[in-house]
Design a protein around this motif. Structure first.
Motif, PDB file in Angstrom:
ATOM      1  N   ARG A   1       0.834  -1.047  -0.079  1.00 20.42           N
ATOM      2  CA  ARG A   1      -0.047   0.079  -0.023  1.00 20.42           C
ATOM      3  C   ARG A   1       0.688   1.236   0.042  1.00 20.42           C
ATOM      4  NH1 ARG A   1      -5.196   0.014  -0.949  1.00 20.42           N
ATOM      5  NH2 ARG A   1      -5.846   1.402   0.726  1.00 20.42           N
ATOM      6  N   VAL A   2       0.761   1.802  -1.113  1.00 22.52           N
ATOM      7  CA  VAL A   2       1.419   3.355  -1.239  1.00 22.52           C
ATOM      8  C   VAL A   2       0.488   4.437  -1.167  1.00 22.52           C
ATOM      9  CG1 VAL A   2       3.530   2.167  -2.130  1.00 22.52           C
ATOM     10  CG2 VAL A   2       1.798   3.110  -3.807  1.00 22.52           C
ATOM     11  N   VAL A   3       1.097   5.656  -1.281  1.00 18.28           N
ATOM     12  CA  VAL A   3       0.236   6.943  -1.549  1.00 18.28           C
ATOM     13  C   VAL A   3       0.618   7.807  -2.603  1.00 18.28           C
ATOM     14  CG1 VAL A   3      -0.255   8.995  -0.028  1.00 18.28           C
ATOM     15  CG2 VAL A   3       0.190   7.028   1.208  1.00 18.28           C
ATOM     16  N   LEU A   4      -0.476   8.236  -3.166  1.00 14.33           N
ATOM     17  CA  LEU A   4      -0.551   8.978  -4.218  1.00 14.33           C
ATOM     18  C   LEU A   4      -0.064  10.232  -3.891  1.00 14.33           C
ATOM     19  CD1 LEU A   4      -3.554   8.128  -6.585  1.00 14.33           C
ATOM     20  CD2 LEU A   4      -1.101   7.354  -6.967  1.00 14.33           C
ATOM     21  N   THR A   5       1.071  10.968  -4.441  1.00 13.26           N
ATOM     22  CA  THR A   5       1.882  12.190  -3.679  1.00 13.26           C
ATOM     23  C   THR A   5       0.613  13.444  -3.916  1.00 13.26           C
ATOM     24  OG1 THR A   5       3.899  11.304  -4.024  1.00 13.26           O
ATOM     25  CG2 THR A   5       3.530  13.554  -3.792  1.00 13.26           C
ATOM     26  N   GLU A   6      -0.057  13.404  -5.070  1.00 13.59           N
ATOM     27  CA  GLU A   6      -0.968  14.386  -5.691  1.00 13.59           C
ATOM     28  C   GLU A   6      -2.046  14.641  -4.712  1.00 13.59           C
ATOM     29  OE1 GLU A   6      -3.095  16.366  -9.421  1.00 13.59           O
ATOM     30  OE2 GLU A   6      -1.599  14.596  -9.462  1.00 13.59           O
ATOM     31  N   THR A   7      -2.891  13.488  -4.344  1.00 14.56           N
ATOM     32  CA  THR A   7      -3.986  13.518  -3.725  1.00 14.56           C
ATOM     33  C   THR A   7      -4.008  12.966  -2.193  1.00 14.56           C
ATOM     34  OG1 THR A   7      -4.596  11.101  -4.483  1.00 14.56           O
ATOM     35  CG2 THR A   7      -5.084  12.909  -5.985  1.00 14.56           C
TER      36      THR A   7
ATOM     37  N   THR B   1      -1.749   3.519 -14.224  1.00 18.35           N
ATOM     38  CA  THR B   1      -0.144   3.540 -14.082  1.00 18.35           C
ATOM     39  C   THR B   1       0.213   4.760 -13.933  1.00 18.35           C
ATOM     40  OG1 THR B   1      -0.096   1.708 -15.634  1.00 18.35           O
ATOM     41  CG2 THR B   1       1.624   2.873 -15.478  1.00 18.35           C
ATOM     42  N   VAL B   2       1.054   5.083 -12.899  1.00 20.15           N
ATOM     43  CA  VAL B   2       1.651   6.508 -12.677  1.00 20.15           C
ATOM     44  C   VAL B   2       3.378   6.267 -12.546  1.00 20.15           C
ATOM     45  CG1 VAL B   2      -0.379   7.226 -11.372  1.00 20.15           C
ATOM     46  CG2 VAL B   2       1.539   5.881  -9.982  1.00 20.15           C
TER      47      VAL B   2
ATOM     48  N   VAL C   1       4.292   8.500  -6.559  1.00 18.26           N
ATOM     49  CA  VAL C   1       3.860   7.548  -5.002  1.00 18.26           C
ATOM     50  C   VAL C   1       5.065   7.907  -4.148  1.00 18.26           C
ATOM     51  CG1 VAL C   1       2.477   6.104  -6.456  1.00 18.26           C
ATOM     52  CG2 VAL C   1       4.791   5.380  -6.106  1.00 18.26           C
ATOM     53  N   THR C   2       4.604   7.526  -2.910  1.00 16.30           N
ATOM     54  CA  THR C   2       5.250   7.336  -1.693  1.00 16.30           C
ATOM     55  C   THR C   2       4.989   6.248  -0.941  1.00 16.30           C
ATOM     56  OG1 THR C   2       4.050   8.845  -0.469  1.00 16.30           O
ATOM     57  CG2 THR C   2       5.847   9.942  -1.528  1.00 16.30           C
ATOM     58  N   GLY C   3       6.042   5.785  -0.193  1.00 17.03           N
ATOM     59  CA  GLY C   3       5.823   4.670   0.708  1.00 17.03           C
ATOM     60  C   GLY C   3       6.492   3.284   0.569  1.00 17.03           C
ATOM     61  N   PHE C   4       7.298   3.324  -0.384  1.00 18.97           N
ATOM     62  CA  PHE C   4       7.888   2.021  -0.766  1.00 18.97           C
ATOM     63  C   PHE C   4       9.057   1.792   0.411  1.00 18.97           C
ATOM     64  CE2 PHE C   4       6.239   2.322  -4.998  1.00 18.97           C
ATOM     65  CZ  PHE C   4       5.681   0.835  -5.134  1.00 18.97           C
TER      66      PHE C   4
END
Length: 428
Positions: free
Chosen positions: A101-107, A152-153, A158-161
């Motif tokens: 589970r990672v986070v989309l930086t923009e939203t 696909t981004v 994304v962040t969280g890896f």
């Protein structure tokens, strides 16, 4: 490889064959090794984890990969056969990055990683991850796939890896390895971290997990079983071959054995207790209580229908045992054995009682391992009936169970070492 090569999604590399320049296959891709980098820089793809024919896992640097095309990987032919050992700065793509589970930086929205793409940098032999295929929405489970938009981004989106998750999913990792044989999937689990191994085991269905447990080293079996809820652990034990389940139960503390046995179906629990009552390394301790048993009035067609059961091992399907009722072990009087090849030569309406091999002496449940091995070697058998003093069939011993107990106790953990000297000396 030419500059500007198209990106490759890592799911397409799972199990792909690896060839040397002469066209000889040297192994298959089992994972990809990347190194996470500071900030938003995409991870560098260091190389591939390749499983050789001996099931030994080695590291193949990307600098020795000359092409990835048409479902195959071509190498320079120079392999270091030293066993792969993951370093603290390295991450395994299949084992650690998929399902994260990672986070989309923009939203700021949480998404699940379904796949990653890699590409080769222009005019260089360096590879890196450039894009992430994710799904929005709640996290799925082993039985319910999460629904939501897939997109696909860029890696930088994304962040969280870099963070270790406490509840990483497993459905995409399992999808990647769903075609593997149980022994090969067991090998995958053995090389995962304990946390990830528990997550994957929890996501497998009972039958698949039972098959995999039978192929794992004893320590892994106990670890995985201990992390399951007791009701599910009992269900998995019921799904295992009775002899393997009894062996695993025998390694547990007595109070834990009793708790699990009390949760099993009475018939299955009775089989377990019966098998555990015999000494280890005897025919009674090695046998399975579920061979193919037929009554004398069964036909060849009936026997062939039972042999066709895809859940049977090849050894158990090699012959059927004819007994008087009852036809559940322990049976009525054992009359003889009918071999699969004989079934193929007889008309389907023929009775199995008319084509018995009654001259072959069955094994005594107290027969020790050397006597059992001698029986198999003398008569070229792959399975043998076990009959008690009253003439009742108790079960059957198969050749794979004999081999399991003749090899060193830790053979599953050390099997990669077996061919080490041979591989090292042949100049590979």
């Amino acid at each position: 490889m030419a500059a500007g090569a198209p990106r490759i999604f890592v799911s397409h590399l799972s199990g792909v064959a690896v060839f040397d320049p002469a066209g000889d296959q040297v192994g298959r891709v089992r994972d990809l090794v990347v190194m996470l980098r500071v900030g938003q820089r995409p991870p560098r793809l260091l190389g591939l984890v390749v499983e050789l024919a001996t099931r030994r896992r080695i590291f193949l640097p990307m600098t020795r990969v000359t092409a990835i095309q048409s479902g195959q990987v071509i190498t320079t032919g120079v392999l270091n056969v030293r066993r792969f050992e993951q370093r603290p700065t390295e991450r395994l793509v299949f084992g650690e990055l998929l399902d994260r589970r990672v986070v989309l930086t923009e939203t700021g929205e949480e998404v699940t990683v379904l796949d990653l793409s890699v590409h080769q940098l222009p005019a260089r032999r360096e590879w890196e991850i450039d894009r992430v295929f994710v799904r929005k929405g709640r996290k799925g489970s082993a039985f319910r796939r999460a629904k939501g938009e897939a997109l696909t981004v860029e890696w930088t989106a994304v962040t969280g890896f870099s963070l270790e998750e406490q509840g990483q999913g497993a459905e995409n990792l399992l999808a990647t390895f769903e075609q593997l044989r149980p022994a090969d999937l067991a090998n995958v689990l053995h090389h995962l971290s304990p946390k990830r191994r528990a997550e994957v085991a929890a996501a497998l269905d009972d039958d698949r997990l039972a098959d995999v447990l039978e192929e794992l080293p004893e320590d892994d079996q106990i670890e995985i079983l201990g992390k399951l809820q007791e009701e599910r652990a009992a269900d998995v034990l019921e799904a295992m071959d009775p002899d393997d389940a009894a062996d695993l139960l025998g390694e547990l503390p007595t109070d834990e054995q009793e708790r699990l046995l009390s949760l099993m179906q009475p018939g299955d629990a009775a089989d377990m207790r019966r098998l555990m009552s015999y000494e280890d390394r005897t025919a009674g301790g090695l046998m399975t209580t579920e061979p193919i048993v037929l009554r004398p009035d069964a036909t060849v067609a009936d026997a062939l229908a039972r042999v066709r059961n895809p859940d049977l091992s090849p050894a158990l399907a090699a012959q059927v045992y004819v007994c008087r009722p009852p036809d559940e072990t322990p049976t009525g009087k054992y009359l003889g054995t009918v071999h699969f090849q004989r079934l193929l030569r007889e008309p389907p309406p023929s009775l199995v009682s008319s084509i018995l091999d009654s001259d072959l002496q069955p094994l005594d449940p107290d027969a020790d391992l050397p006597a059992i091995a001698g029986f198999f070697a003398t008569y070229d058998m792959v399975a043998a009936p076990v009959v008690d003093d009253s003439g009742s069939l108790l079960g059957a011993v198969t050749v794979d169970d004999v081999l399991d107990h003749m090899l060193p106790e830790d053979w599953r953990e050390t099997e990669f070492h077996l061919a080490e000297e041979e591989v090292a000396t042949d100049g590979s």
